[in-house]
Design an enzyme around this catalytic site. Structure first.
Site, mmCIF file in Angstrom:
data_model
loop_
_atom_site.group_PDB
_atom_site.id
_atom_site.type_symbol
_atom_site.label_atom_id
_atom_site.label_comp_id
_atom_site.label_asym_id
_atom_site.label_seq_id
_atom_site.Cartn_x
_atom_site.Cartn_y
_atom_site.Cartn_z
ATOM 1 N N TYR A 57 0.829 -1.216 0.000
ATOM 2 C CA TYR A 57 0.000 0.000 0.000
ATOM 3 C C TYR A 57 0.862 1.264 0.000
ATOM 4 O O TYR A 57 0.402 2.341 -0.370
ATOM 5 C CB TYR A 57 -0.944 0.039 1.208
ATOM 6 C CG TYR A 57 -2.071 -0.986 1.151
ATOM 7 C CD1 TYR A 57 -2.203 -1.852 0.078
ATOM 8 C CD2 TYR A 57 -3.002 -1.072 2.172
ATOM 9 C CE1 TYR A 57 -3.220 -2.786 0.025
ATOM 10 C CE2 TYR A 57 -4.028 -2.002 2.131
ATOM 11 C CZ TYR A 57 -4.128 -2.863 1.054
ATOM 12 O OH TYR A 57 -5.133 -3.781 1.007
ATOM 13 N N LYS A 80 2.529 -15.428 1.366
ATOM 14 C CA LYS A 80 2.504 -16.237 0.142
ATOM 15 C C LYS A 80 3.941 -16.613 -0.191
ATOM 16 O O LYS A 80 4.488 -16.234 -1.240
ATOM 17 C CB LYS A 80 1.871 -15.437 -1.010
ATOM 18 C CG LYS A 80 0.370 -15.297 -0.912
ATOM 19 C CD LYS A 80 -0.380 -16.578 -1.239
ATOM 20 C CE LYS A 80 -0.340 -16.887 -2.715
ATOM 21 N NZ LYS A 80 -1.033 -18.181 -3.017
ATOM 22 N N ASP A 98 -4.084 -17.647 0.798
ATOM 23 C CA ASP A 98 -5.304 -18.174 0.160
ATOM 24 C C ASP A 98 -5.896 -19.301 1.005
ATOM 25 O O ASP A 98 -7.124 -19.410 1.163
ATOM 26 C CB ASP A 98 -5.042 -18.616 -1.281
ATOM 27 C CG ASP A 98 -3.769 -19.445 -1.437
ATOM 28 O OD1 ASP A 98 -2.937 -19.440 -0.514
ATOM 29 O OD2 ASP A 98 -3.615 -20.109 -2.476
ATOM 30 N N ASP A 145 -5.517 -6.986 5.559
ATOM 31 C CA ASP A 145 -6.714 -6.217 5.215
ATOM 32 C C ASP A 145 -7.843 -7.165 4.811
ATOM 33 O O ASP A 145 -8.970 -7.100 5.311
ATOM 34 C CB ASP A 145 -6.345 -5.276 4.055
ATOM 35 C CG ASP A 145 -7.421 -4.253 3.748
ATOM 36 O OD1 ASP A 145 -8.431 -4.233 4.462
ATOM 37 O OD2 ASP A 145 -7.240 -3.483 2.789
ATOM 38 N N ASP A 172 -11.264 -8.628 7.247
ATOM 39 C CA ASP A 172 -12.658 -8.426 6.846
ATOM 40 C C ASP A 172 -13.415 -9.754 6.803
ATOM 41 O O ASP A 172 -14.596 -9.818 7.162
ATOM 42 C CB ASP A 172 -12.740 -7.729 5.484
ATOM 43 C CG ASP A 172 -12.789 -6.215 5.645
ATOM 44 O OD1 ASP A 172 -12.434 -5.737 6.743
ATOM 45 O OD2 ASP A 172 -13.174 -5.513 4.696
#
Ligand code: NAD
Length: 358
Positions: A141, A191, A223, A247, A251
């Site tokens: 980000y 990952k 994942d 992030d 959620d």
């Protein structure tokens, strides 16, 4: 020494839910003779309308000197067409950056009485109690270089995912310490099968484990974690991840618990300064209707007492009072299964009653 608390209600239901948290805080200050100084200022769209900036300089200066910031929520359709620098969200982003609030703590828990509000089957979700520790000030980000290149054919865009070892060590330390205080399990998520930055992340976190022999460390690919959070969330105690993966995963975890109106969050820096806010936004669809659930904001006050204000016992009392509120059958509109519910403005008084009765 007295502690400075800055309250930034912001926009929409931010105003209503912080008002409830203020009531609870006022009660605690009087009852326990707490040496707290409280200041309230504008932020977000409300600040833009009144002062021409979503985070006026004097608000930022005050925030820098505060031990804890209670932040309601910002944003709404009224400000959707403003330029990037004037948008209400800038208040949040600037505070995170300027105060270097690198550790975002997002608990996801379920009161079993509310299991029917979760989209997941009850037997999977019961007793859910996870803490997601998300790195908040680095990663893709903020990584440079970044650009959209339109004057070449084909046009293209790119971002940079980058972490240095200090950034990884400091977020891992927060997560290991949180695991020590909870169930003793930490799952680091990345990952590492495809990204160099993730391989590096994994090696640093693995190396840090030697300082925390009482914590059981595991690693998972992001994942898979997204899937495991839905299939078997109770395998997790603390999860630590980068800005991007954290992030998304936080959620998903928030959704498990049924109502976004119940979940608090904390963003802290290395001096234990922190910003405390509900996970939800300004909910323009219900703003001003006195039906918003203020529990996420009140639980965020609890996190502020624990992490920035050296009042862990009072934080525990707030958590216990919220639990009791639910088990006594009180429901705000978002978690009610019938037409009966308590209004936003009634919640604090009920919680204070519970706190008084011990
Ligand atoms: P939202 O979280 O505001 O609302 C999503 C849904 O959840 C709505 O139906 C809302 O009514 C409901 N809801 C949210 N909080 C609730 C509560 N406490 N009690 C009962 N119901 C609640 O998300 P959104 O609709 O995507 O965004 C609305 C505005 O908020 C946008 O401008 C967005 O940019 C902003 N936003 C701000 C923050 C923040 O300040 N941290 C976070 C997310 C979104």
């Amino acid at each position: 020494m007295s502690k400075e608390i800055l309250i930034l209600p912001g926009d929409g239901i931010g105003q209503e839910v912080t008002s409830s948290a203020k009531e609870v805080l006022g009660y605690l200050i009087t009852e326990y003779s707490l040496d707290f100084n409280i200041t309230e200022m504008d932020a977000g769209g409300t600040a833009y309308d009144k002062h021409g900036s979503p985070l006026p300089d004097n608000v930022l200066a005050k925030a820098k000197k505060s031990d804890a910031i209670l932040f309601g929520a910002v944003g709404g359709p009224k400000w959707d067409n403003l330029g990037w620098d004037d948008r209400p969200e800038q208040a949040l982003l600037s505070l995170r950056k300027e105060l270097e609030l690198f550790a975002n703590l997002r608990p996801a828990f379920l009161f079993n009485e509310l299991a029917s509000a979760s989209p997941i089957k009850n037997h999977i979700i019961e007793n859910l109690d996870i803490l997601i520790v998300r790195e908040l000030t680095g990663g893709i980000y903020f990584g440079e270089p970044r650009a959209i290149v339109e004057d070449e054919t084909p046009s293209y865009a790119f971002n940079t995912m980058i972490y240095n070892e200090d950034e990884i060590k400091r977020i891992a330390k927060v997560a290991f310490e949180a695991a020590q205080k909870r169930g003793g399990k930490l799952c680091s998520v990345e990952k590492a099968n495809v990204l160099e930055v993730s391989k590096f992340w994994r090696s640093i976190v693995t190396d840090m484990a030697k300082y925390f022999p009482d914590v059981e460390l595991s690693h998972q690919l992001a994942d898979n974690t997204a899937m495991q959070l839905v299939l078997n969330p109770n395998q997790f105690d603390v999860i630590v991840s980068s800005n991007l993966f954290g992030d998304i995963l936080s959620d998903i975890a928030a959704t498990l618990s049924g109502s976004i109106g119940m979940l608090p969050s904390a963003s802290i820096n290395s001096s234990s300064q922190g910003m405390y806010e509900p996970c939800h936004g300004s909910a323009p669809d219900i703003a001003g209707m006195n039906i918003a659930n203020p529990i996420a904001m009140i639980a965020s006050l609890g996190m502020a007492l624990k992490y920035s204000l050296e009042q862990k016992e009072l934080a525990d009392k707030i958590d216990a009072a919220i639990k009791e509120f639910i088990s006594q059958g009180y429901r705000t509109k978002d978690i009610s299964t019938n037409d009966e519910y308590v209004k936003t403005s009634e919640v604090a008084a009920i919680l204070i009653g519970i706190l008084k009765n011990g």
